[in-house]
Scaffold this motif. Sequence first.
Motif, mmCIF file in Angstrom:
data_model
loop_
_atom_site.group_PDB
_atom_site.id
_atom_site.type_symbol
_atom_site.label_atom_id
_atom_site.label_comp_id
_atom_site.label_asym_id
_atom_site.label_seq_id
_atom_site.Cartn_x
_atom_site.Cartn_y
_atom_site.Cartn_z
ATOM 1 N N GLU A 197 0.892 1.390 -4.149
ATOM 2 C CA GLU A 197 2.018 1.055 -3.287
ATOM 3 C C GLU A 197 3.138 0.424 -4.133
ATOM 4 O OE1 GLU A 197 0.695 -1.521 -0.205
ATOM 5 O OE2 GLU A 197 -0.538 -0.023 0.773
ATOM 6 N N LYS A 198 4.292 1.062 -4.174
ATOM 7 C CA LYS A 198 5.423 0.508 -4.923
ATOM 8 C C LYS A 198 6.179 -0.538 -4.103
ATOM 9 C CE LYS A 198 5.992 4.646 -7.737
ATOM 10 N NZ LYS A 198 6.906 5.735 -8.169
ATOM 11 N N LYS A 199 5.880 -0.554 -2.791
ATOM 12 C CA LYS A 199 6.441 -1.557 -1.902
ATOM 13 C C LYS A 199 5.427 -1.800 -0.785
ATOM 14 C CE LYS A 199 8.847 2.020 0.759
ATOM 15 N NZ LYS A 199 10.159 2.478 1.288
ATOM 16 N N ALA A 200 5.615 -2.871 -0.044
ATOM 17 C CA ALA A 200 4.683 -3.192 1.040
ATOM 18 C C ALA A 200 4.753 -2.108 2.118
ATOM 19 C CB ALA A 200 5.016 -4.551 1.639
ATOM 20 N N LEU A 201 3.586 -1.574 2.487
ATOM 21 C CA LEU A 201 3.525 -0.481 3.462
ATOM 22 C C LEU A 201 2.784 -0.875 4.741
ATOM 23 C CD1 LEU A 201 2.800 2.561 1.102
ATOM 24 C CD2 LEU A 201 4.996 1.834 2.070
ATOM 25 N N GLY A 202 2.520 -2.176 4.911
ATOM 26 C CA GLY A 202 1.818 -2.583 6.113
ATOM 27 C C GLY A 202 0.342 -2.265 6.025
ATOM 28 N N THR A 203 -0.341 -2.360 7.157
ATOM 29 C CA THR A 203 -1.799 -2.185 7.175
ATOM 30 C C THR A 203 -2.234 -0.728 7.326
ATOM 31 O OG1 THR A 203 -1.757 -2.724 9.544
ATOM 32 C CG2 THR A 203 -2.290 -4.510 8.007
ATOM 33 N N ALA A 204 -1.287 0.191 7.500
ATOM 34 C CA ALA A 204 -1.677 1.603 7.641
ATOM 35 C C ALA A 204 -0.779 2.553 6.871
ATOM 36 C CB ALA A 204 -1.702 2.004 9.121
ATOM 37 N N GLY A 205 0.348 2.067 6.347
ATOM 38 C CA GLY A 205 1.300 2.961 5.687
ATOM 39 C C GLY A 205 0.731 3.692 4.494
ATOM 40 N N ALA A 206 -0.238 3.084 3.796
ATOM 41 C CA ALA A 206 -0.818 3.723 2.608
ATOM 42 C C ALA A 206 -1.553 5.008 2.959
ATOM 43 C CB ALA A 206 -1.765 2.755 1.905
ATOM 44 N N LEU A 207 -1.994 5.148 4.200
ATOM 45 C CA LEU A 207 -2.696 6.373 4.600
ATOM 46 C C LEU A 207 -1.806 7.598 4.443
ATOM 47 C CD1 LEU A 207 -4.515 5.155 7.850
ATOM 48 C CD2 LEU A 207 -5.576 5.651 5.650
ATOM 49 N N SER A 208 -0.497 7.403 4.598
ATOM 50 C CA SER A 208 0.431 8.535 4.511
ATOM 51 C C SER A 208 0.542 9.084 3.093
ATOM 52 C CB SER A 208 1.820 8.107 4.998
ATOM 53 O OG SER A 208 2.421 7.204 4.066
ATOM 54 N N LEU A 209 0.067 8.326 2.107
ATOM 55 C CA LEU A 209 0.188 8.750 0.713
ATOM 56 C C LEU A 209 -0.993 9.597 0.248
ATOM 57 C CD1 LEU A 209 1.565 5.441 -0.870
ATOM 58 C CD2 LEU A 209 2.838 7.398 0.044
ATOM 59 N N VAL A 210 -1.981 9.786 1.110
ATOM 60 C CA VAL A 210 -3.124 10.648 0.790
ATOM 61 C C VAL A 210 -2.971 11.945 1.566
ATOM 62 C CG1 VAL A 210 -5.639 10.887 0.782
ATOM 63 C CG2 VAL A 210 -4.600 8.626 0.446
ATOM 64 N N THR A 211 -2.931 13.049 0.861
ATOM 65 C CA THR A 211 -2.678 14.345 1.508
ATOM 66 C C THR A 211 -3.902 15.238 1.592
ATOM 67 O OG1 THR A 211 -2.003 15.297 -0.614
ATOM 68 C CG2 THR A 211 -0.271 14.315 0.755
ATOM 69 N N ASP A 212 -5.023 14.798 1.023
ATOM 70 C CA ASP A 212 -6.176 15.702 0.951
ATOM 71 C C ASP A 212 -7.464 15.072 1.452
ATOM 72 O OD1 ASP A 212 -6.324 13.897 -1.105
ATOM 73 O OD2 ASP A 212 -6.948 15.344 -2.631
ATOM 74 N N PHE A 213 -7.387 14.301 2.538
ATOM 75 C CA PHE A 213 -8.614 13.804 3.149
ATOM 76 C C PHE A 213 -9.490 14.989 3.556
ATOM 77 C CE2 PHE A 213 -6.077 9.894 4.304
ATOM 78 C CZ PHE A 213 -6.829 9.007 3.557
ATOM 79 N N GLN A 214 -10.788 14.900 3.278
ATOM 80 C CA GLN A 214 -11.712 15.985 3.600
ATOM 81 C C GLN A 214 -12.547 15.714 4.845
ATOM 82 O OE1 GLN A 214 -11.714 18.950 1.737
ATOM 83 N NE2 GLN A 214 -9.888 17.909 0.943
ATOM 84 N N SER A 215 -12.771 14.447 5.177
ATOM 85 C CA SER A 215 -13.611 14.125 6.332
ATOM 86 C C SER A 215 -12.783 14.140 7.616
ATOM 87 C CB SER A 215 -14.270 12.753 6.148
ATOM 88 O OG SER A 215 -13.309 11.742 5.942
ATOM 89 N N ASP A 216 -13.438 14.385 8.746
ATOM 90 C CA ASP A 216 -12.750 14.462 10.036
ATOM 91 C C ASP A 216 -12.272 13.095 10.518
ATOM 92 O OD1 ASP A 216 -13.137 17.191 10.151
ATOM 93 O OD2 ASP A 216 -15.003 17.045 11.287
ATOM 94 N N HIS A 217 -12.943 12.046 10.049
ATOM 95 C CA HIS A 217 -12.555 10.684 10.399
ATOM 96 C C HIS A 217 -12.395 9.869 9.121
ATOM 97 C CE1 HIS A 217 -14.570 12.136 14.088
ATOM 98 N NE2 HIS A 217 -13.685 11.379 14.713
ATOM 99 N N ILE A 218 -11.460 8.933 9.147
ATOM 100 C CA ILE A 218 -11.175 8.082 7.992
ATOM 101 C C ILE A 218 -11.512 6.643 8.360
ATOM 102 C CG2 ILE A 218 -9.463 7.398 6.289
ATOM 103 C CD1 ILE A 218 -10.114 10.462 6.461
ATOM 104 N N LEU A 219 -12.220 5.976 7.467
ATOM 105 C CA LEU A 219 -12.515 4.557 7.638
ATOM 106 C C LEU A 219 -11.461 3.757 6.886
ATOM 107 C CD1 LEU A 219 -14.298 2.122 8.415
ATOM 108 C CD2 LEU A 219 -15.728 2.637 6.434
ATOM 109 N N LEU A 220 -10.726 2.919 7.604
ATOM 110 C CA LEU A 220 -9.707 2.045 7.017
ATOM 111 C C LEU A 220 -10.201 0.614 7.142
ATOM 112 C CD1 LEU A 220 -6.782 1.586 5.921
ATOM 113 C CD2 LEU A 220 -6.060 1.413 8.316
ATOM 114 N N MET A 221 -10.144 -0.134 6.041
ATOM 115 C CA MET A 221 -10.762 -1.466 6.044
ATOM 116 C C MET A 221 -10.005 -2.414 5.123
ATOM 117 S SD MET A 221 -14.728 -2.312 5.065
ATOM 118 C CE MET A 221 -15.336 -3.999 4.996
ATOM 119 N N ASN A 222 -9.813 -3.633 5.581
ATOM 120 C CA ASN A 222 -9.277 -4.675 4.716
ATOM 121 C C ASN A 222 -10.326 -5.010 3.656
ATOM 122 O OD1 ASN A 222 -7.048 -4.722 6.393
ATOM 123 N ND2 ASN A 222 -7.707 -6.542 7.512
ATOM 124 N N SER A 223 -9.885 -5.210 2.429
ATOM 125 C CA SER A 223 -10.839 -5.427 1.329
ATOM 126 C C SER A 223 -11.241 -6.882 1.164
ATOM 127 C CB SER A 223 -10.245 -4.928 0.008
ATOM 128 O OG SER A 223 -9.113 -5.708 -0.342
#
Length: 347
Positions: A197-223
């Motif tokens: 992230e070159k700038k703050a993208l919030g809690t979900a904005g980073a998902l938009s930077l992945v274009t090749d998810f293979q699974s039908d569902h994505i797990l998003l989690m705070n680290s």
Amino acid sequence: MDLQGISINQQATIVEALRKLNEIRDVSRLILFVTDTENRVIGSLTDGDIRRSLARDMDIHKKIDGVCNRNFVFERAEKQYVDLSFYRKKNIKILPLLDKKDRLEGIIDLGRIRSVLPLECVLMAGGRGKRLSPLTDNTPKPMLPLGEKPIIEHNIDRLISFGIQKIYIAINYLGDQIESYFGDGSSKGIKIEYIREKKALGTAGALSLVTDFQSDHILLMNSDLFTDVDFEDMYRNLLEKDADIMVASTEYKVDIPYAIFETRDESVVGFREKPTYVYYSNAGIYMIKKELIQQIPENTFYDITDLMDEVNRKGGTLAHNPIIGYWVDIGKPTDYEQAQEFIKHLK
């Protein structure tokens, strides 16, 4: 996993099988899968099968096609999700995965993992962690030590125990430390990629930077969470409800130390003596249908709550799954101290 190392041809002898069993590493039970000339699996062979054969005739040169268990249990490799509870009840430790031609494509080691969930995960690890300064002045918050390893590593190891093999880590502040520590994930037997992230993208904005998810569902989690959340229970609930988003939740109780009036206009029509109110709060763990990610604006600040609002607005299904065990959101020094004290008492 070296599948050749746990496979053996049906024409091999018992003594050859014993040698191969003795070379097996990194599995919770010694077992071989017996194949024919077309590499099709026709049976399984354990040291118990061999002992029973030797007890009968003491012939160590017997061909193993007459010794192996031809009624072995297996699953198909193309099956997206396997509920392992059935096999655990039968005390099965190693479950082979066969392709459509009965060739060995993989195994599930039930002694080492809890589940095999068809999920890719995105771990959010880019925040500054100002409230934990000065601890985070030179160390990213997810890399703060908790017991013998960093906070984020506890989460990655738990994801691995549920069979999750592909993890994206969204990094920004001091992210090079995280990337240097985990690398490509091969040291843990998984694949890790980094979303920078070159700038703050919030809690979900980073998902938009992945274009090749293979699974039908994505797990998003705070680290920066410390939790024993049951990802499989959450996933099953997601499927049962056909939810667009499944949110892990924590129970939050409010104890009122006084009697609470129930009123109508200005009259008291009843009261509750020192009631306790239970609320469910967002735990920072989400399972999301992949197609929803298309709604997230690219490289733009966007919170997961924005997506949740959008699902509700369009009449979708937004559900929550309570965490039964422990959950600590490490945001403040008191949270970090609580997690450090708590981990001392975990086995």
